[in-house]
Design an enzyme around this catalytic site. Structure first.
Site, PDB file in Angstrom:
ATOM      1  N   HIS A   1       0.857  -1.197   0.000  1.00  0.00           N
ATOM      2  CA  HIS A   1       0.000   0.000   0.000  1.00  0.00           C
ATOM      3  C   HIS A   1       0.887   1.240   0.000  1.00  0.00           C
ATOM      4  CE1 HIS A   1      -3.769   2.134   1.890  1.00  0.00           C
ATOM      5  NE2 HIS A   1      -3.157   2.904   1.009  1.00  0.00           N
TER       6      HIS A   1
ATOM      7  N   HIS B   1       1.280   4.848  -2.600  1.00  0.00           N
ATOM      8  CA  HIS B   1       0.911   5.619  -3.784  1.00  0.00           C
ATOM      9  C   HIS B   1       2.184   6.274  -4.287  1.00  0.00           C
ATOM     10  CE1 HIS B   1      -3.422   5.409  -2.693  1.00  0.00           C
ATOM     11  NE2 HIS B   1      -2.903   5.259  -1.481  1.00  0.00           N
TER      12      HIS B   1
ATOM     13  N   HIS C   1      -9.492   1.065  -1.634  1.00  0.00           N
ATOM     14  CA  HIS C   1      -9.485   1.641  -0.288  1.00  0.00           C
ATOM     15  C   HIS C   1     -10.923   1.550   0.240  1.00  0.00           C
ATOM     16  CE1 HIS C   1      -5.682   3.228  -1.541  1.00  0.00           C
ATOM     17  NE2 HIS C   1      -5.537   4.042  -0.520  1.00  0.00           N
TER      18      HIS C   1
ATOM     19  N   GLU D   1     -11.458   3.567   5.611  1.00  0.00           N
ATOM     20  CA  GLU D   1     -10.426   4.472   6.142  1.00  0.00           C
ATOM     21  C   GLU D   1     -11.177   5.567   6.903  1.00  0.00           C
ATOM     22  OE1 GLU D   1      -8.286   6.705   3.150  1.00  0.00           O
ATOM     23  OE2 GLU D   1      -6.704   7.320   4.539  1.00  0.00           O
TER      24      GLU D   1
ATOM     25  N   ASP E   1       1.752   4.068   2.667  1.00  0.00           N
ATOM     26  CA  ASP E   1       0.711   4.893   2.045  1.00  0.00           C
ATOM     27  C   ASP E   1       1.298   6.063   1.229  1.00  0.00           C
ATOM     28  OD1 ASP E   1      -1.860   5.481   1.314  1.00  0.00           O
ATOM     29  OD2 ASP E   1      -2.556   6.128   3.279  1.00  0.00           O
ATOM     30  N   ASP E   2       1.577   7.173   1.895  1.00  0.00           N
ATOM     31  CA  ASP E   2       2.150   8.356   1.223  1.00  0.00           C
ATOM     32  C   ASP E   2       3.320   8.853   2.070  1.00  0.00           C
ATOM     33  OD1 ASP E   2      -0.037   8.900  -0.921  1.00  0.00           O
ATOM     34  OD2 ASP E   2      -1.137   8.621   0.949  1.00  0.00           O
TER      35      ASP E   2
END
Ligand code: HPA
Ligand code: ZN
Length: 346
Positions: free
Chosen positions: A20, A22, A200, A203, A281-282
């Site tokens: 996961h 991006h 997703h 969340e 994630d980011d």
């Protein structure tokens, strides 16, 4: 809770898979400024420091607004290549051996960037990473859920000439008000094409979105999924069906899903038999790559060495690697945890 130094060292060194992340979320402020200069793009921030100072989020949307602004500097194949190589170097240093990486084509095609530029730039970097760092990877094309299903269909269609470069489709961006059923038809089409489906869900949205992602989109993993904790029958189902939840601790903290990581549901979910995995994630926006996320979780929660071994195994088990590759990675993980016992106390 303080994390035992020996266990901290082992969680940093264990082989792991990142499921996961991006790619646009790995764009560090320094690189944003470098690409802005290279491409003559005007940024609404005077300096790297000012941009970084704006990374104070109160929810998902406040993050997404800055994340899309950051991605506006990406114009050429070389830009996508440089961003991807920078990520691979960071992940590889954290002992990530395999990554399944999201990209958001609509963020770029809406600005006039050709989808071929996006895919070629990222894929060329990943091919180089494979030989240079022994780093394996797959790409997953994400639809932006705040846009229409028609737009998602057009994006899938535009990506089909590059069908051999990605293995699945995802669903990201603003979750509330954009439920899974909005994308039922395009996910059905993706399944027909033999693509893996990984949205997703849960969340910021409710546990019901997790159940709907399973029932309506017929997906194989859930990204985040932490709100499943609100529905005990759903938790049992996730465990029974071995549906992995790709959990991102620092993301959940920074976007106020769990402002205090000591309240995070991941240990409870893991103990209930759910195939939890941990990811970044980011990472450029949330303060850390894989190991920082693992360490934050282990600092905050009563997670053990057995849990760490399980989390590392889960990450490869839930991957879309062929069975033989998966088995080889799992063997490497098991060997690491068998051999790398802490030294007995003197
Ligand atoms: N959630 C939804 N959309 C996203 C995220 C996220 O955590 N990161 C990048 N796009
Ligand atoms: Zn995400």
């Amino acid at each position: 809770m303080t994390l035992d130094a020996a266990l901290a060292d082992r969680i940093r060194r264990t082989p792991k898979a990142e499921l996961h992340v991006h790619i646009e979320g790995t764009l560090e402020p320094e690189l944003i400024f470098r690409l802005a200069q290279r491409n003559q793009v005007q940024l609404p921030y005077p300096s790297v420091e000012a941009l970084r100072a704006a990374y104070a989020f109160h929810d998902l949307q406040s993050f997404l607004d800055i994340y899309y602004a950051g991605a506006s500097v990406l114009l050429t194949e070389e830009d996508f290549f440089d961003m991807t190589m920078a990520y691979v170097q960071r992940a590889s240093a954290d002992n990530v051996r395999h990554a399944e990486i999201f990209f958001d084509p609509q963020t770029h095609t809406a600005r006039g960037v050709d989808i071929e530029v996006v895919i070629d730039g990222i894929a060329d970097a990943l091919a180089q990473a494979h030989t240079q760092f022994d780093f394996s990877s797959r790409l997953i094309l994400c639809f932006l859920r705040h846009l229409s299903e028609e737009d998602a269909f057009a994006t899938l269609e535009a990506a089909l000439p590059y069908r051999d470069r990605f293995v699945g489709v995802g669903l990201d961006s603003s979750e509330r008000g954009n439920p899974p059923e909005k994308f039922a038809r395009v996910f059905a089409r993706a399944r027909e094409l033999g693509l893996h489906c990984v949205p997703h869900a849960g969340e910021e949205g409710p546990a019901q979105y997790v159940a709907d992602a399973l029932d309506i989109l017929k997906v194989e993993r859930i990204d985040h999924g932490v709100r499943a904790i609100d529905d005990p029958a759903l938790v049992q189902r996730l465990a029974r069906e071995r549906i992995a939840l790709t959990v991102c601790p620092l993301s959940n903290q920074k976007l106020k899903v769990y402002p205090d990581l000591r309240d995070h549901s991941l240990k409870t979910l893991l103990d209930a038999g759910v195939a939890v995995t941990l990811h970044s994630d980011d990472p450029a926006y949330f303060g850390g790559y894989m190991n920082a996320n693992w360490e934050a979780a282990f600092e905050a929660l009563p997670l053990t060495a057995d849990d760490a071994h399980r989390l590392a195994r889960n990450s490869f088990e839930a991957s879309f690697l062929p069975a033989a590759r998966k088995a080889a990675y799992l063997e490497a993980v098991d060997l690491f945890w068998q051999q790398d016992q802490p030294a007995p106390a003197a």
